[in-house]
Design an enzyme around this catalytic site. Structure first.
Site, PDB file in Angstrom:
ATOM      1  N   GLY A 175       0.787  -1.242   0.000  1.00  8.76           N
ATOM      2  CA  GLY A 175       0.000   0.000   0.000  1.00  8.76           C
ATOM      3  C   GLY A 175       0.814   1.284   0.000  1.00  8.76           C
ATOM      4  O   GLY A 175       0.283   2.351   0.290  1.00  8.76           O
ATOM      5  N   HIS A 176       2.111   1.206  -0.352  1.00 10.20           N
ATOM      6  CA  HIS A 176       2.971   2.402  -0.265  1.00 10.20           C
ATOM      7  C   HIS A 176       2.985   3.259  -1.520  1.00 10.20           C
ATOM      8  O   HIS A 176       3.736   4.218  -1.594  1.00 10.20           O
ATOM      9  CB  HIS A 176       4.412   1.994   0.072  1.00 10.20           C
ATOM     10  CG  HIS A 176       4.607   1.654   1.517  1.00 10.20           C
ATOM     11  ND1 HIS A 176       3.856   0.708   2.150  1.00 10.20           N
ATOM     12  CD2 HIS A 176       5.464   2.147   2.457  1.00 10.20           C
ATOM     13  CE1 HIS A 176       4.245   0.617   3.419  1.00 10.20           C
ATOM     14  NE2 HIS A 176       5.213   1.482   3.635  1.00 10.20           N
ATOM     15  N   CYS A 196      12.771   1.590   4.156  1.00  8.42           N
ATOM     16  CA  CYS A 196      11.633   1.597   5.077  1.00  8.42           C
ATOM     17  C   CYS A 196      11.029   0.195   5.148  1.00  8.42           C
ATOM     18  O   CYS A 196      10.553  -0.329   4.134  1.00  8.42           O
ATOM     19  CB  CYS A 196      10.610   2.598   4.566  1.00  8.42           C
ATOM     20  SG  CYS A 196       9.072   2.502   5.434  1.00  8.42           S
ATOM     21  N   GLY A 247       4.719  -4.202  -4.854  1.00 11.50           N
ATOM     22  CA  GLY A 247       4.977  -3.034  -5.683  1.00 11.50           C
ATOM     23  C   GLY A 247       6.459  -2.720  -5.811  1.00 11.50           C
ATOM     24  O   GLY A 247       6.945  -2.367  -6.888  1.00 11.50           O
ATOM     25  N   TYR A 275       8.785   6.064  -7.246  1.00 17.78           N
ATOM     26  CA  TYR A 275       8.419   7.361  -6.660  1.00 17.78           C
ATOM     27  C   TYR A 275       7.327   7.957  -7.543  1.00 17.78           C
ATOM     28  O   TYR A 275       7.469   9.010  -8.137  1.00 17.78           O
ATOM     29  CB  TYR A 275       9.636   8.283  -6.548  1.00 17.78           C
ATOM     30  CG  TYR A 275      10.675   7.791  -5.561  1.00 17.78           C
ATOM     31  CD1 TYR A 275      10.309   6.955  -4.516  1.00 17.78           C
ATOM     32  CD2 TYR A 275      12.013   8.167  -5.660  1.00 17.78           C
ATOM     33  CE1 TYR A 275      11.250   6.495  -3.604  1.00 17.78           C
ATOM     34  CE2 TYR A 275      12.955   7.717  -4.749  1.00 17.78           C
ATOM     35  CZ  TYR A 275      12.570   6.872  -3.728  1.00 17.78           C
ATOM     36  OH  TYR A 275      13.499   6.422  -2.825  1.00 17.78           O
TER      37      TYR A 275
HETATM   38  P1  FDA Z   1       1.273  -0.857  -3.266  1.00 15.98           P
HETATM   39  O1  FDA Z   1       0.560  -2.014  -2.686  1.00 15.98           O
HETATM   40  O2  FDA Z   1       0.639   0.483  -3.163  1.00 15.98           O
HETATM   41  O3  FDA Z   1       1.637  -1.188  -4.766  1.00 15.98           O
HETATM   42  C1  FDA Z   1       2.318  -0.308  -5.634  1.00 15.98           C
HETATM   43  C2  FDA Z   1       1.951  -0.661  -7.090  1.00 15.98           C
HETATM   44  O4  FDA Z   1       2.275  -2.025  -7.368  1.00 15.98           O
HETATM   45  C3  FDA Z   1       0.454  -0.536  -7.356  1.00 15.98           C
HETATM   46  O5  FDA Z   1       0.274  -0.182  -8.704  1.00 15.98           O
HETATM   47  C4  FDA Z   1      -0.056  -1.946  -7.119  1.00 15.98           C
HETATM   48  O6  FDA Z   1      -1.274  -2.185  -7.787  1.00 15.98           O
HETATM   49  C5  FDA Z   1       1.091  -2.791  -7.640  1.00 15.98           C
HETATM   50  N1  FDA Z   1       1.235  -4.087  -6.965  1.00 15.98           N
HETATM   51  C6  FDA Z   1       1.363  -4.309  -5.633  1.00 15.98           C
HETATM   52  N2  FDA Z   1       1.476  -5.625  -5.393  1.00 15.98           N
HETATM   53  C7  FDA Z   1       1.436  -6.261  -6.590  1.00 15.98           C
HETATM   54  C8  FDA Z   1       1.494  -7.627  -6.985  1.00 15.98           C
HETATM   55  N3  FDA Z   1       1.623  -8.610  -6.102  1.00 15.98           N
HETATM   56  N4  FDA Z   1       1.397  -7.920  -8.301  1.00 15.98           N
HETATM   57  C9  FDA Z   1       1.248  -6.930  -9.226  1.00 15.98           C
HETATM   58  N5  FDA Z   1       1.188  -5.620  -8.899  1.00 15.98           N
HETATM   59  C10 FDA Z   1       1.278  -5.289  -7.595  1.00 15.98           C
HETATM   60  N6  FDA Z   1      11.320   2.708  -2.806  1.00 15.98           N
HETATM   61  C11 FDA Z   1      12.607   2.333  -2.926  1.00 15.98           C
HETATM   62  O7  FDA Z   1      13.027   1.879  -3.993  1.00 15.98           O
HETATM   63  N7  FDA Z   1      13.459   2.442  -1.864  1.00 15.98           N
HETATM   64  C12 FDA Z   1      13.050   2.886  -0.654  1.00 15.98           C
HETATM   65  O8  FDA Z   1      13.841   2.970   0.281  1.00 15.98           O
HETATM   66  C13 FDA Z   1      11.685   3.275  -0.508  1.00 15.98           C
HETATM   67  N8  FDA Z   1      11.208   3.743   0.680  1.00 15.98           N
HETATM   68  C14 FDA Z   1       9.883   4.090   0.808  1.00 15.98           C
HETATM   69  C15 FDA Z   1       9.398   4.552   2.032  1.00 15.98           C
HETATM   70  C16 FDA Z   1       8.056   4.913   2.176  1.00 15.98           C
HETATM   71  C17 FDA Z   1       7.561   5.409   3.513  1.00 15.98           C
HETATM   72  C18 FDA Z   1       7.182   4.824   1.068  1.00 15.98           C
HETATM   73  C19 FDA Z   1       5.743   5.240   1.199  1.00 15.98           C
HETATM   74  C20 FDA Z   1       7.664   4.353  -0.145  1.00 15.98           C
HETATM   75  C21 FDA Z   1       9.010   3.994  -0.298  1.00 15.98           C
HETATM   76  N9  FDA Z   1       9.514   3.534  -1.516  1.00 15.98           N
HETATM   77  C22 FDA Z   1      10.835   3.169  -1.620  1.00 15.98           C
HETATM   78  C23 FDA Z   1       8.637   3.440  -2.690  1.00 15.98           C
HETATM   79  C24 FDA Z   1       8.108   2.014  -2.872  1.00 15.98           C
HETATM   80  O9  FDA Z   1       9.112   1.212  -3.459  1.00 15.98           O
HETATM   81  C25 FDA Z   1       6.894   2.012  -3.794  1.00 15.98           C
HETATM   82  O10 FDA Z   1       5.887   2.833  -3.271  1.00 15.98           O
HETATM   83  C26 FDA Z   1       6.379   0.587  -4.020  1.00 15.98           C
HETATM   84  O11 FDA Z   1       5.656   0.527  -5.216  1.00 15.98           O
HETATM   85  C27 FDA Z   1       5.514   0.146  -2.867  1.00 15.98           C
HETATM   86  O12 FDA Z   1       5.089  -1.169  -2.998  1.00 15.98           O
HETATM   87  P2  FDA Z   1       3.856  -1.649  -2.089  1.00 15.98           P
HETATM   88  O13 FDA Z   1       3.566  -3.062  -2.409  1.00 15.98           O
HETATM   89  O14 FDA Z   1       4.093  -1.267  -0.680  1.00 15.98           O
HETATM   90  O15 FDA Z   1       2.720  -0.656  -2.600  1.00 15.98           O
END
Ligand code: FDA
Length: 512
Positions: free
Chosen positions: A86-87, A149, A156, A455
């Site tokens: 969810g990030h 983090c 994602g 980002y």
């Molecule tokens: P989320 O669930 O929101 O998914 C992001 C995207 O990927 C969406 O489009 C989603 O639909 C898709 N997705 C998720 N799971 C999937 C799956 N299983 N199959 C297909 N698609 C899928 N980046 C970095 O490189 N280095 C860092 O140090 C950080 N630090 C950081 C800190 C904080 C506080 C935040 C909010 C963000 C970061 N990021 C980062 C950015 C991070 O890499 C980016 O937001 C990622 O997409 C987050 O993945 P999540 O699964 O958490 O997000």
């Protein structure tokens, strides 16, 4: 509209034909809908009463149930978004103007670490903190290159590249993926072998929610020494921060690949000796060295003596402790903190990114500081992350992430604020960061002005989420994230998901 509402009811009916109340399908009528939705929201900008909410959230417990979600969505025309951690910076995993069902992988978090062949299978609902923790349970000398983090989701993060403190030694997370299990737009479960190398290439950096739903990744673990060294040196403007940052641009991308020094610049409000409020900036030189203090000191002396690093500034620790150090946990904290999926501080934020090929002159840096001092009510931050090392060796088409040799470093601009759901404030803050971005134009990459997909920044261009998106329209943002890899991504997308089932405001379009 009524048609869309019918659509989501058909979808639920398809998931749960006998109309049993399933414990893992949530609609706004369920009392736990809000808490399930909010659980992983990281950007409070997308947690307001005005934020469009999904019509359904499904939290499947088995691979079969995930498959059923995709098949039912396909059958009923329901628009689905996958959520991992969810990030997403723009909330794309749970927010859109179009009616949505969210498939949240929160129940898919098994991690299987194999020390003998230095690999791990990681289910896509896991966080990187959980992965780090599970590796450290089994080995003190294996690690994985991913973000800083711990609450970031591997779903994602790995789909968009993923980087952290091991970047200069081992590249991105996506560079270290060796297999995956994916559900494609036809609901089939594929692995590397059955999906073929084109699709396997595309999912390692081509962006989430585009080529399929990743169920699990197989990653190659990397060697880390038993002891690493960390330090953080804070320098204000009065302590020559500008000159030091200027010099850093020349040395940090050329250090031995065991040394990573990033810089975080924040505004600091402090009082002077007379008790008057004064503003300055503090640049934190935040570093990890994959070795001991005795090896680090001569490297610093030879390459960056101006920083004035002393033995007493350095701390030796295990790699997993360095993960907690970078995440901001106090020394001595138990690694269990890495298992928490709750970010300690969530605020409203907007971010943007840039790549730098030529050192920015001191005067250019001073212009950034001037913008920082404009408005006291906002917390602005820039983070400079050095490239070079392994990043220079990997070809820019090896995976979709193209930002390799020639890049000195990446800049991330962030602006945080606390006012709740006040559109005027939101607009003011967002316009400030856009001005900073525009100010930076002469100093950063051009043709295209490159950006990092993890980002996520919708300012750089979006698809037509309500209708057809042309190649030309998607290319506007696509070329910034993927450069010359954009065309190959479109080609793969057209082949594997011609009907554009997996889509969002910045997903690769299908040409059919
Ligand atoms: P989320 O669930 O929101 O998914 C992001 C995207 O990927 C969406 O489009 C989603 O639909 C898709 N997705 C998720 N799971 C999937 C799956 N299983 N199959 C297909 N698609 C899928 N980046 C970095 O490189 N280095 C860092 O140090 C950080 N630090 C950081 C800190 C904080 C506080 C935040 C909010 C963000 C970061 N990021 C980062 C950015 C991070 O890499 C980016 O937001 C990622 O997409 C987050 O993945 P999540 O699964 O958490 O997000």
């Amino acid at each position: 509209s009524a048609a869309l509402a019918d659509n989501h009811e058909d979808f639920i009916q398809c998931l749960s034909p006998s109309n049993q109340t399933s414990s893992n399908i949530y609609t706004p009528n369920n009392s736990s809908f809000s808490s399930v939705l909010q659980k992983s929201i990281q950007n409070l900008r997308f947690n307001t009463t005005k934020t469009p909410k999904p019509l359904v959230i499904v939290t499947p417990v088995s691979e079969f149930e995930v498959q059923l979600v995709i098949l039912c969505a396909k059958k009923t025309g329901m628009h689905v978004r996958v959520r991992g951690g969810g990030h997403d910076y723009e909330g794309l995993s749970y927010v859109s103007e179009v009616p949505l069902a969210v498939v949240d992988l929160i129940n898919h978090r098994k991690i299987n670490v194999n020390v003998n062949d230095k690999s791990a299978w990681v289910e896509a609902g896991s966080t990187i903190g959980e992965l780090y923790y599970r590796i450290s349970e089994k080995s003190k000398t294996l690690g994985f290159p991913a973000g800083v983090c711990p609450t970031v989701g591997v779903g994602g993060h790995f789909s968009g590249g993923g980087y952290g403190t091991l970047l200069r030694k081992y590249g991105l997370s996506a560079d270290n993926i060796v297999d995956a299990r994916l559900i494609d737009a036809n609901g089939r479960i594929l692995d590397r072998n059955s999906m073929g190398e084109d699709l396997f290439w595309a999912i390692r950096g081509g962006g989430g929610n585009t080529f399929g739903l990743v169920l699990a990744w197989k990653v190659k673990l990397v060697d880390v020494p038993e002891k690493v060294t960390v330090f953080t040196l804070n320098k204000t403007l009065e302590q020559n921060a500008t000159k030091l940052i200027h010099k850093w641009q020349y040395v940090a991308p050329r250090f031995p690949e065991d040394l990573f020094i990033r810089i975080l610049v924040n505004r600091l409000n402090s009082s002077d000796q007379g008790g008057n409020n004064k503003q300055t900036l503090v640049a934190s030189f935040n570093s990890i060295f994959l070795g001991r203090i005795d090896q680090l000191l001569p490297i610093m002396q030879e390459n960056f003596a101006e920083l004035g690093l002393r033995r007493e500034d350095c701390i030796e620790m295990s790699w997993i402790e360095s993960i907690m150090y970078f995440a901001g946990f106090p020394g001595g904290a138990s690694p269990n903190v890495l298992l928490s999926r709750v970010q300690l501080l969530t605020r409203n934020f907007k971010a943007k990114s840039d790549y730098v090929y030529q050192p920015i002159p001191e005067g250019g840096l001073e212009g950034i500081w001037k913008l920082f001092f404009e408005d006291e009510s906002q917390a602005a931050q820039v983070i400079l992350s050095p490239y070079g090392g392994r990043m220079d060796d990997i070809s820019s088409s090896s995976i979709p992430f193209p930002h390799r040799v020639g890049n000195l470093y990446k800049i991330q601009y962030l602006l945080y604020w606390d006012e709740q759901a006040e559109e005027v404030a939101d607009r003011r803050h967002i316009s400030w960061i856009r001005r900073l971005y525009s100010y930076m134009t002469p100093f950063v990459s051009k043709f295209p002005r490159a950006a990092y997909i993890n980002y996520r920044d919708l300012d750089i261009g979006v698809n037509n989420i309500k209708g057809h998106t042309s190649y030309a329209q998607a290319k506007v943002w696509g070329i910034k994230y993927f450069k010359n890899n954009f065309d190959r991504l479109v080609h793969v997308k057209t082949k594997v998901d011609p009907s554009n089932f997996f889509r969002n405001e910045q997903s690769i379009p299908s040409l059919t």
